[in-house]
Design a protein around this motif. Structure first.
Motif, PDB file in Angstrom:
ATOM      1  N   CYS A 187      17.825  55.005  24.319  1.00  0.00           N
ATOM      2  CA  CYS A 187      16.398  55.342  24.421  1.00  0.00           C
ATOM      3  C   CYS A 187      15.607  54.170  24.990  1.00  0.00           C
ATOM      4  O   CYS A 187      14.742  54.357  25.859  1.00  0.00           O
ATOM      5  CB  CYS A 187      15.839  55.768  23.062  1.00  0.00           C
ATOM      6  N   LYS A 188      15.924  52.972  24.539  1.00  0.00           N
ATOM      7  CA  LYS A 188      15.237  51.777  25.043  1.00  0.00           C
ATOM      8  C   LYS A 188      15.467  51.626  26.547  1.00  0.00           C
ATOM      9  O   LYS A 188      14.528  51.381  27.315  1.00  0.00           O
ATOM     10  CB  LYS A 188      15.740  50.539  24.287  1.00  0.00           C
ATOM     11  N   LYS A 189      16.704  51.800  26.965  1.00  0.00           N
ATOM     12  CA  LYS A 189      17.072  51.668  28.386  1.00  0.00           C
ATOM     13  C   LYS A 189      16.364  52.737  29.235  1.00  0.00           C
ATOM     14  O   LYS A 189      15.975  52.478  30.370  1.00  0.00           O
ATOM     15  CB  LYS A 189      18.597  51.791  28.518  1.00  0.00           C
ATOM     16  N   GLN A 190      16.184  53.927  28.649  1.00  0.00           N
ATOM     17  CA  GLN A 190      15.546  55.032  29.370  1.00  0.00           C
ATOM     18  C   GLN A 190      14.022  55.003  29.263  1.00  0.00           C
ATOM     19  O   GLN A 190      13.347  55.843  29.860  1.00  0.00           O
ATOM     20  CB  GLN A 190      16.060  56.377  28.829  1.00  0.00           C
ATOM     21  N   GLY A 191      13.480  54.078  28.476  1.00  0.00           N
ATOM     22  CA  GLY A 191      12.038  54.007  28.281  1.00  0.00           C
ATOM     23  C   GLY A 191      11.511  55.109  27.373  1.00  0.00           C
ATOM     24  O   GLY A 191      10.330  55.475  27.462  1.00  0.00           O
ATOM     25  N   LEU A 192      12.366  55.628  26.511  1.00  0.00           N
ATOM     26  CA  LEU A 192      11.982  56.693  25.587  1.00  0.00           C
ATOM     27  C   LEU A 192      11.593  56.105  24.236  1.00  0.00           C
ATOM     28  O   LEU A 192      12.229  55.166  23.760  1.00  0.00           O
ATOM     29  CB  LEU A 192      13.154  57.670  25.384  1.00  0.00           C
ATOM     30  N   LYS A 193      10.572  56.652  23.627  1.00  0.00           N
ATOM     31  CA  LYS A 193      10.175  56.200  22.294  1.00  0.00           C
ATOM     32  C   LYS A 193      11.188  56.733  21.285  1.00  0.00           C
ATOM     33  O   LYS A 193      11.521  57.916  21.289  1.00  0.00           O
ATOM     34  CB  LYS A 193       8.779  56.710  21.956  1.00  0.00           C
ATOM     35  N   PHE A 194      11.675  55.840  20.455  1.00  0.00           N
ATOM     36  CA  PHE A 194      12.622  56.245  19.421  1.00  0.00           C
ATOM     37  C   PHE A 194      12.440  55.338  18.221  1.00  0.00           C
ATOM     38  O   PHE A 194      12.439  54.114  18.339  1.00  0.00           O
ATOM     39  CB  PHE A 194      14.076  56.145  19.916  1.00  0.00           C
ATOM     40  N   ASP A 195      12.292  55.932  17.065  1.00  0.00           N
ATOM     41  CA  ASP A 195      12.250  55.196  15.806  1.00  0.00           C
ATOM     42  C   ASP A 195      13.385  55.712  14.937  1.00  0.00           C
ATOM     43  O   ASP A 195      13.615  56.925  14.856  1.00  0.00           O
ATOM     44  CB  ASP A 195      10.915  55.432  15.081  1.00  0.00           C
ATOM     45  N   TYR A 196      14.085  54.785  14.298  1.00  0.00           N
ATOM     46  CA  TYR A 196      15.123  55.194  13.365  1.00  0.00           C
ATOM     47  C   TYR A 196      14.502  56.023  12.247  1.00  0.00           C
ATOM     48  O   TYR A 196      13.420  55.703  11.763  1.00  0.00           O
ATOM     49  CB  TYR A 196      15.771  53.975  12.708  1.00  0.00           C
ATOM     50  N   ILE A 202      26.564  55.096  16.041  1.00  0.00           N
ATOM     51  CA  ILE A 202      25.964  56.219  16.778  1.00  0.00           C
ATOM     52  C   ILE A 202      24.453  56.010  16.848  1.00  0.00           C
ATOM     53  O   ILE A 202      23.845  56.127  17.921  1.00  0.00           O
ATOM     54  CB  ILE A 202      26.311  57.575  16.129  1.00  0.00           C
ATOM     55  N   TRP A 203      23.839  55.663  15.716  1.00  0.00           N
ATOM     56  CA  TRP A 203      22.390  55.407  15.707  1.00  0.00           C
ATOM     57  C   TRP A 203      22.030  54.228  16.600  1.00  0.00           C
ATOM     58  O   TRP A 203      21.075  54.299  17.383  1.00  0.00           O
ATOM     59  CB  TRP A 203      21.885  55.156  14.277  1.00  0.00           C
ATOM     60  N   LEU A 204      22.774  53.136  16.505  1.00  0.00           N
ATOM     61  CA  LEU A 204      22.481  51.943  17.308  1.00  0.00           C
ATOM     62  C   LEU A 204      22.636  52.221  18.799  1.00  0.00           C
ATOM     63  O   LEU A 204      21.796  51.810  19.611  1.00  0.00           O
ATOM     64  CB  LEU A 204      23.395  50.786  16.884  1.00  0.00           C
TER      65      LEU A 204
END
Length: 178
Positions: free
Chosen positions: A77-86, A69-71
């Motif tokens: 987020c990467k595909k959408q250009g959104l910043k996301f950090d685990y 789910i996290w991956l």
């Protein structure tokens, strides 16, 4: 470090929904690709459909589900250009989930004592999986991905030829279908 329960509490309904939809779509693409391979290396439709239906089912239960789910959300987020950090501990959980998946599913070379032990059915499912990923990202054939990555699995020359022949065959069958 965050516990598994802490990480579970941070998973949103949106993340779960996206994971479920994306994973179901991937499994469906793999199954459809496997159906296209009917008769290849004498593989019958029942065997191919059955294997396609169980493809990646281990991601739907622990010890893989939470990490995937996290991956999946990270990729979204990467595909959408959104910043996301685990969040703390999630990256380690993802790695444990991926390691378990690779070592528990016959369509991954890591599941075998030696990568060259893969059967024709394993190879076909692996190529159908790679092809499904290429389809998901509108990349056409999986050939360039495989050419860039195949060395890491230490296949012998014959097994590499079998894999490239299988890629050529599925690409031909997909083109014929279009």
């Amino acid at each position: 470090m965050s516990s598994k329960n802490d990480l579970d509490a941070q998973i949103t309904e949106e993340m779960i929904s996206y994971f479920n939809i994306r994973t179901a779509e991937h499994i469906d693409r793999v199954k459809n690709n496997m159906i296209l391979m009917e008769g290849y290396q004498n593989l019958d439709i029942q065997t191919l459909v059955k294997r396609g239906e169980i493809h990646d089912q281990s991601k739907m239960v622990e010890p893989e589900k939470q990490g995937y789910i996290w991956l999946t959300w990270w990729h979204y987020c990467k595909k959408q250009g959104l910043k996301f950090d685990y969040p703390e501990g999630a990256q380690e959980l993802v790695q444990l989930s991926v390691d378990h998946h690779l070592k528990s599913n016959l369509h991954h070379p890591e599941c075998h004592q030696k990568s060259n032990d893969m059967s024709w059915l394993d190879i076909v499912e692996m190529v159908c999986d790679w092809t499904a990923m290429s389809q998901e990202y509108d990349q056409g054939s999986c050939l360039s991905y495989v050419q860039q990555n195949i060395q890491k699995w230490h296949f012998n020359e014959q097994k590499m030829q079998d894999i490239f022949d299988t890629i050529s065959e599925i690409d031909k069958r997909i083109q014929k279908k279009i």
